[in-house]
Design a protein around this motif. Structure first.
Motif, mmCIF file in Angstrom:
data_model
loop_
_atom_site.group_PDB
_atom_site.id
_atom_site.type_symbol
_atom_site.label_atom_id
_atom_site.label_comp_id
_atom_site.label_asym_id
_atom_site.label_seq_id
_atom_site.Cartn_x
_atom_site.Cartn_y
_atom_site.Cartn_z
ATOM 1 N N LEU A 1 -1.878 -3.697 1.211
ATOM 2 C CA LEU A 1 -0.906 -2.875 0.471
ATOM 3 C C LEU A 1 0.467 -3.237 0.559
ATOM 4 N N GLY A 2 0.971 -4.470 1.003
ATOM 5 C CA GLY A 2 2.439 -4.898 1.486
ATOM 6 C C GLY A 2 3.213 -4.677 0.094
ATOM 7 N N ARG A 3 2.698 -5.396 -1.017
ATOM 8 C CA ARG A 3 3.226 -5.353 -2.255
ATOM 9 C C ARG A 3 3.520 -3.975 -2.966
ATOM 10 N N ASN A 4 2.789 -3.020 -2.474
ATOM 11 C CA ASN A 4 2.767 -1.655 -3.217
ATOM 12 C C ASN A 4 3.475 -0.848 -2.222
ATOM 13 N N TYR A 5 3.833 -1.059 -1.156
ATOM 14 C CA TYR A 5 4.639 -0.044 -0.213
ATOM 15 C C TYR A 5 6.005 0.463 -0.698
ATOM 16 N N MET A 6 6.073 1.695 -1.019
ATOM 17 C CA MET A 6 7.266 2.143 -1.160
ATOM 18 C C MET A 6 8.035 1.808 -2.380
ATOM 19 N N GLY A 7 7.138 1.606 -3.429
ATOM 20 C CA GLY A 7 7.741 1.221 -4.646
ATOM 21 C C GLY A 7 6.882 0.354 -5.422
ATOM 22 N N PRO A 8 7.406 -0.014 -6.699
ATOM 23 C CA PRO A 8 6.547 -0.823 -7.771
ATOM 24 C C PRO A 8 6.632 -2.176 -7.191
ATOM 25 N N PRO A 9 5.772 -3.173 -7.191
ATOM 26 C CA PRO A 9 5.930 -4.366 -6.572
ATOM 27 C C PRO A 9 7.242 -5.375 -7.168
ATOM 28 N N GLY A 10 7.872 -5.645 -6.325
ATOM 29 C CA GLY A 10 9.292 -6.272 -6.569
ATOM 30 C C GLY A 10 10.675 -5.315 -6.656
ATOM 31 N N GLU A 11 10.166 -4.152 -6.443
ATOM 32 C CA GLU A 11 11.165 -3.207 -6.366
ATOM 33 C C GLU A 11 10.783 -2.220 -5.165
ATOM 34 N N ASN A 12 10.416 -2.759 -4.179
ATOM 35 C CA ASN A 12 10.199 -1.879 -3.047
ATOM 36 C C ASN A 12 11.301 -1.201 -2.306
ATOM 37 N N ALA A 13 11.567 -0.096 -2.014
ATOM 38 C CA ALA A 13 12.512 0.287 -0.946
ATOM 39 C C ALA A 13 12.175 -0.116 0.433
ATOM 40 N N ARG A 14 13.226 -0.219 1.280
ATOM 41 C CA ARG A 14 12.846 -0.793 2.410
ATOM 42 C C ARG A 14 13.231 0.398 3.548
ATOM 43 N N PHE A 15 12.544 1.394 3.397
ATOM 44 C CA PHE A 15 12.860 2.542 4.333
ATOM 45 C C PHE A 15 11.317 3.241 4.114
ATOM 46 N N VAL A 16 11.073 4.215 5.130
ATOM 47 C CA VAL A 16 9.958 5.157 4.978
ATOM 48 C C VAL A 16 10.264 6.510 5.526
ATOM 49 N N GLY A 17 11.351 6.820 5.811
ATOM 50 C CA GLY A 17 11.835 8.330 6.317
ATOM 51 C C GLY A 17 13.267 8.487 6.039
ATOM 52 N N HIS A 18 13.977 9.704 5.996
ATOM 53 C CA HIS A 18 15.200 9.950 5.761
ATOM 54 C C HIS A 18 15.466 11.344 6.398
ATOM 55 N N GLY A 19 16.650 11.419 7.081
ATOM 56 C CA GLY A 19 17.259 12.633 7.676
ATOM 57 C C GLY A 19 17.175 13.513 6.514
ATOM 58 N N VAL A 20 17.219 14.918 6.933
ATOM 59 C CA VAL A 20 17.065 16.012 5.723
ATOM 60 C C VAL A 20 17.698 17.254 6.487
#
Lengths: 388, 388
Positions: free
Chosen positions: B305-324
């Motif tokens: 599922l690499g292409r589908n991770y964190m965004g639509p294929p081709g526009e994937n974000a390169r993060f998985v978590g953010h401070g809040v």
């Protein structure tokens, strides 16, 4: 969807302004400014040269920007190395909106375009945006109609004993269902706003907001809008909401009362209506903003309500109206110090309001368009206090 | 209400940082930074010298700031002439948050304090704020409990055929009634956010938001969140909401389905849960943010599922978590390029998500606190997909 013709007209106006000022182009970084000219608010940078074709450089989402953008040359944001090559030798003066762009962003572009002079074009952008086209006025009328729809429903859900917060929730829920986009853009640094104010007991509290009324809010971190205090009878229920549809904001206030109003409050409401009438009649091209405000303050004074005008005594705001459109705080402002003339097509929320400590807050607000015949009401709903 | 002790501890931490960096004081201009140290977000400027007592200069409302402020020396904002005299000869280096402060504001203070060097302290402020005290963690647990309450109610109002917009309205109404302050503060330039995302058919569309999912929204001016498309059966209904209480934000996502889910979607959800489990187990002081992200991306890749991770294929974000915390986009970020170690007390929204074009968007999000034992879940609700 913005039309190609609208976009082109706007770009022509900006290019004329740039040439008049001797600026070689505008480097637009703020999403809503970019939207205004390009028809997309995807994350991007818009370069509008004083002569020639604009260029939209897209960070995210490129797919979506390519669908939405009205700028023929829309392409991915280049690398830092490639960026400077997009700007010819003839580009010496670059316009940037210093009012919103943060120092880090400014420094980033100033480094990329080293050797160029950067000039603040905030006022130019705000002035251009303040005058609405026929297309924009139509959008704002649509926004007004939808917001009025929700105000009409208030008697169905306003009850004694409900909390200001519940009234907020019910109003916002209905506003959302008629298509409210929800996020109310503000331009001024330090201002934050969430949809509107549903207030009764806490309406008169002083606050940080650049307006007559802020409300207590729910915590010291969010000291604005509804509190958990309950709605009381015989007290004005003050509903001041902004509706956002297709990006265009309209702003209005109405008063509801469960029971009756004290004579002082009725007197204040009558004065607010008289001030609004005077301002609407004079909302014509050429009228000077400051003079309209000063006359309104004089009318408040003559009614014995000078101390209560536009804020709690001692913390009165010195304005009575603000431009509104894609942002809640657009040009022009009917305020002290604002010595410029009105222009046809400007859209202004007129909001004479009175804070009577211990008694309540009362007033009126409508969004008007400036025209040769005076203000044309965009928020087309009766001004009367609604008694339940 | 912030406590005096909290305020003092925070100021001490900043003063230590200023002395370490050789900066003579912090001139704080951003409301939420001022709130963090002073306990009030009235419009004001907070001066925290590296040595000695802070000073809060209030523009509006002074009445309210005097009630709320934990800074002993709280007074009206002085005239431009009086302002410079507040800063002694020993003040040579002044810290300002260049990430948020606009150029106009910067220039105004740089003129008033001419001759001083201005230094960017954005990263210092964000690092200090990223580590939450016991008092803050308690506030965030309260926020989490209230947001979870609303997620629990979803089966009562989610129906096939309702529009994404109606689902939004119903969720937001209930969230408001449990005390949601509504305005979700974001720090990054260009980011705008309204409460959350209630998506089904349009969840997979690419967008401007710095996240995996943006939604279609209601117009090109507001291309985010719910659209007027209707909720479909056998399709993930993706609810990603932030709740704000006492200023503290928590962020979570849950999936609801009316009917059944295709095997690919169930596989993706299982992968998201496995990634969340791995990250939660490793959310310990010293773990390197980038390494956690890269490991998560590797797990997505291994699941096909690499292409589908964190965004639509081709526009994937390169993060998985953010401070809040007081802002939705705090430090740290579990992202490529973020090579810093985690610290105990940091609070992070972990959100592995997959976009399967034509099928739907699926994943999970919870807010965790970093601890020696791994991530402590603040949004305490089952992760399971809810089938209706």
């Amino acid at each position: 969807m913005l039309t190609k013709w609208e976009s082109e007209q706007r770009i022509i106006r900006l290019q004329n302004e740039l040439r008049t000022k001797g600026i070689d182009g505008a480097l637009l970084l703020v999403p809503i400014d970019i939207y205004y000219f390009a028809g997309t608010r995807q994350n991007s940078v818009l370069w509008i040269p004083a002569e020639g074709n604009p260029l939209l450089l897209v960070r995210k989402s490129l797919v979506r920007a390519l669908k939405e953008s009205l700028i023929e040359d829309t392409r991915p944001f280049p690398s830092s190395k490639e960026f400077p090559a997009l700007f010819g030798e003839e580009v010496k003066k670059v316009g940037v909106t210093f009012d919103v762009v943060p120092v880090q962003q400014y420094n980033y572009y100033a480094r990329l375009l080293a050797g160029r002079e950067f000039i603040d074009i905030s006022a130019s952008i705000r002035e251009i945006r303040s005058v609405k086209s026929a297309w924009e006025l139509e959008k704002m009328r649509e926004s007004g109609a939808r917001l009025c729809d929700v105000f009409r429903q208030v008697p169905q859900f306003l009850k004694v004993g409900m909390r200001e917060l519940d009234l907020s929730a019910e109003f916002e829920c209905r506003l959302r269902k008629v298509g409210n986009e929800g996020f109310v853009r503000m331009r001024a640094f330090n201002q934050e706003f969430f949809q509107g104010l549903a207030l009764s007991a806490t309406a008169g509290e002083p606050g940080h907001f650049d307006g007559a009324v802020t409300g207590r809010g729910l915590s010291t971190a969010w000291p604005q809008g509804a509190s958990t205090e309950t709605i009381q009878p015989d007290t004005p229920v003050f509903l001041d909401y902004a509706g956002v549809f297709n990006g265009y904001i309209v702003d209005m206030t109405r008063i509801f009362v469960i029971g009756t109003l004290a004579p002082e409050l009725r007197h204040a409401f009558g004065t607010a209506i008289a001030i609004q009438r005077y301002l609407a009649e004079n909302l014509k091209p050429g009228a000077i903003c400051e003079e309209l405000f000063l006359k309104s303050a004089e009318m408040a004074e003559q009614a014995g309500l000078g101390r209560n005008y536009m804020g709690p005594p001692g913390e009165n705001a010195r304005f009575v109206g603000h431009g509104v459109g894609l942002e809640l705080d657009e040009f022009p402002v009917l305020a002290q110090g604002f010595k410029v003339p009105l222009q046809a097509g400007q859209t202004i929320a007129i909001e004479p309001k009175f804070v009577l400590p211990g008694k309540g807050v009362i007033g009126i607000e409508n969004t008007f368009a400036v025209s040769e015949k005076g203000g044309v009401k965009i928020t087309d709903l009766t001004d009367d206090v609604v008694y339940l």
